[in-house]
Design an enzyme around this catalytic site. Structure first.
Site, PDB file in Angstrom:
ATOM      1  N   TYR A   1      -3.236   5.389  -3.092  1.00  0.00           N
ATOM      2  CA  TYR A   1      -4.137   5.970  -2.437  1.00  0.00           C
ATOM      3  C   TYR A   1      -4.115   7.491  -2.725  1.00  0.00           C
ATOM      4  O   TYR A   1      -3.171   8.150  -2.630  1.00  0.00           O
ATOM      5  CB  TYR A   1      -3.995   6.103  -1.041  1.00  0.00           C
ATOM      6  CG  TYR A   1      -4.633   4.939  -0.200  1.00  0.00           C
ATOM      7  CD1 TYR A   1      -6.643   4.762   0.649  1.00  0.00           C
ATOM      8  CD2 TYR A   1      -4.420   3.940   0.308  1.00  0.00           C
ATOM      9  CE1 TYR A   1      -6.954   4.102   1.572  1.00  0.00           C
ATOM     10  CE2 TYR A   1      -4.655   2.498   0.619  1.00  0.00           C
ATOM     11  CZ  TYR A   1      -5.845   2.634   1.606  1.00  0.00           C
ATOM     12  OH  TYR A   1      -6.315   1.341   1.709  1.00  0.00           O
TER      13      TYR A   1
ATOM     14  N   SER B   1       0.895  -0.599   0.086  1.00  0.00           N
ATOM     15  CA  SER B   1       0.129  -0.272  -0.041  1.00  0.00           C
ATOM     16  C   SER B   1       0.966   1.584   0.087  1.00  0.00           C
ATOM     17  O   SER B   1       2.495   0.802   0.357  1.00  0.00           O
ATOM     18  CB  SER B   1      -0.870  -0.465   1.018  1.00  0.00           C
ATOM     19  OG  SER B   1      -1.706   1.571   1.943  1.00  0.00           O
TER      20      SER B   1
ATOM     21  N   LYS C   1      -9.798  -1.033  -6.714  1.00  0.00           N
ATOM     22  CA  LYS C   1     -10.396  -2.083  -5.933  1.00  0.00           C
ATOM     23  C   LYS C   1     -11.568  -0.920  -4.941  1.00  0.00           C
ATOM     24  O   LYS C   1     -11.173   0.275  -4.700  1.00  0.00           O
ATOM     25  CB  LYS C   1      -8.728  -1.913  -4.547  1.00  0.00           C
ATOM     26  CG  LYS C   1      -9.345  -2.759  -3.503  1.00  0.00           C
ATOM     27  CD  LYS C   1      -8.894  -2.823  -2.717  1.00  0.00           C
ATOM     28  CE  LYS C   1      -8.182  -3.274  -1.090  1.00  0.00           C
ATOM     29  NZ  LYS C   1      -8.949  -2.669  -0.084  1.00  0.00           N
TER      30      LYS C   1
ATOM     31  N   HIS D   1     -13.388  -2.434   1.841  1.00  0.00           N
ATOM     32  CA  HIS D   1     -13.010  -2.130   2.943  1.00  0.00           C
ATOM     33  C   HIS D   1     -12.445  -3.051   4.510  1.00  0.00           C
ATOM     34  O   HIS D   1     -12.597  -1.833   4.987  1.00  0.00           O
ATOM     35  CB  HIS D   1     -12.705  -0.775   3.006  1.00  0.00           C
ATOM     36  CG  HIS D   1     -11.333   0.114   2.416  1.00  0.00           C
ATOM     37  ND1 HIS D   1     -10.456   0.573   1.725  1.00  0.00           N
ATOM     38  CD2 HIS D   1     -10.892   0.824   3.601  1.00  0.00           C
ATOM     39  CE1 HIS D   1      -9.760   0.955   2.026  1.00  0.00           C
ATOM     40  NE2 HIS D   1      -9.613   0.864   2.903  1.00  0.00           N
TER      41      HIS D   1
ATOM     42  N   THR E   1      -7.140   2.678  -5.569  1.00  0.00           N
ATOM     43  CA  THR E   1      -8.211   2.628  -4.205  1.00  0.00           C
ATOM     44  C   THR E   1      -9.517   3.437  -4.768  1.00  0.00           C
ATOM     45  O   THR E   1      -9.105   4.877  -4.069  1.00  0.00           O
ATOM     46  CB  THR E   1      -7.788   2.686  -2.634  1.00  0.00           C
ATOM     47  OG1 THR E   1      -6.532   2.269  -2.558  1.00  0.00           O
ATOM     48  CG2 THR E   1      -9.086   2.762  -2.225  1.00  0.00           C
TER      49      THR E   1
END
Length: 291
Positions: free
Chosen positions: A68, A44, A162, A186, A94
């Site tokens: 992100y 991530s 996602k 999530h 994301t």
């Protein structure tokens, strides 16, 4: 993109986010285990160690990167180009966190990691500095479908979205030429009472009509869960919390034990329902009233 063809078993390891080096809970122990098991590891934006360290820990491992989206487009560009140059094989964007949800458990337990965590790969392109999670790394709430063409212009990596839970968003994802969809709520931490990922899976699979691969994230606790996800059309699954439980229990060996348990349970379930191969798993095996 057929990322799941790299997998030796129908599961993908952790989505690495806020893990710190306590009691041996290190990112690279999971990476080494993932590499040894020939399964993919998703790193991530909020990983607590650098991308270079991650690559060095498992140089032969299959790695995807979960982005992100930051309001500063130059930071996004820098991150994407960096992961591509380091050999990551896919970009996971994301799309279900325009802002962080009301995470009451974090408030109740006075979880304060975010104020202390340093993100070694999310620094200013000019300064190269690290930044604390909330104060200096906001999430872009304005990201929309039209932005995908900009991301696609930056990289040759396959792009996977996602956080898709509906037919409408799945159809838009196909329209905008993404390579894969991760059906995910999530971990149930963003919005109370959203559907479980498994409940949204069939709708999404039907909507894409085989044009892109669909994966499942969330709620995988047993090999039987893996079987159900594959029967409902998921190409493979992601495992998050069980990996952390194994890591907390026994470090790298605990992670391996969790993966072995899932794999053995999955094979047992296949045997008991009469499937000789993954190709024989299909939706006819599922009774929806009892899912």
């Amino acid at each position: 993109m057929h990322g799941s063809t790299y997998l030796s078993q129908p599961g993908i390891l952790s989505k690495e986010e806020l893990m710190t080096a306590a009691r041996g809970m290190t990112t690279w122990r999971r990476l080494e285990t993932a590499q040894a098991a020939s399964i993919c590891y998703i790193t991530s934006t909020y990983a607590s160690c650098s991308l270079e360290d991650i690559v060095a820990a498992a140089p032969r491992g299959l790695r995807w990167f979960q982005l992100y989206v930051h309001p500063n487009r130059q930071i996004n560009k820098q991150m994407i180009q960096k992961v591509e140059s380091l050999g990551f094989k896919a970009l996971v964007i994301t799309v279900d966190v325009p802002k962080v949800g009301n995470r009451r458990n974090d408030i109740t337990n006075q979880v304060d990691l975010m104020k202390k965590l340093l993100l070694k790969d999310l620094g200013s392109p000019e300064m190269g500095n690290v930044m604390p999670y909330f104060q200096m790394s906001p999430i872009d709430p304005s990201i929309c479908w039209e932005d995908l063409s900009w991301f696609q212009s930056l990289t040759r990596l396959p792009i996977i979205l996602k956080g898709i839970l509906t037919k409408e968003d799945a159809e838009l994802a196909v329209k905008h030429n993404v390579h894969g969809i991760i059906v995910s709520n999530h971990g149930g931490r963003q919005l109370d009472e959203v559907p479980a990922s498994i409940d949204a899976l069939t709708e999404v699979v039907a909507a894409v009509k085989g044009k892109v691969e669909v994966y499942l994230d969330g709620g995988i606790r047993t090999g039987n869960d893996v079987l159900k996800a594959l029967a409902l059309g998921a190409k493979c699954v992601f495992v998050g919390r069980p990996i952390l439980w194994g890591l907390a229990y026994k470090g790298e060996h605990g992670v391996k034990e969790v993966l072995d348990i899932l794999k053995n349970e999955f094979h047992t379930s296949m045997t008991l329902i009469g499937c000789r191969s993954v190709a024989e798993i299909n939706q006819d095996l599922i009774q929806f009233s009892r899912l």
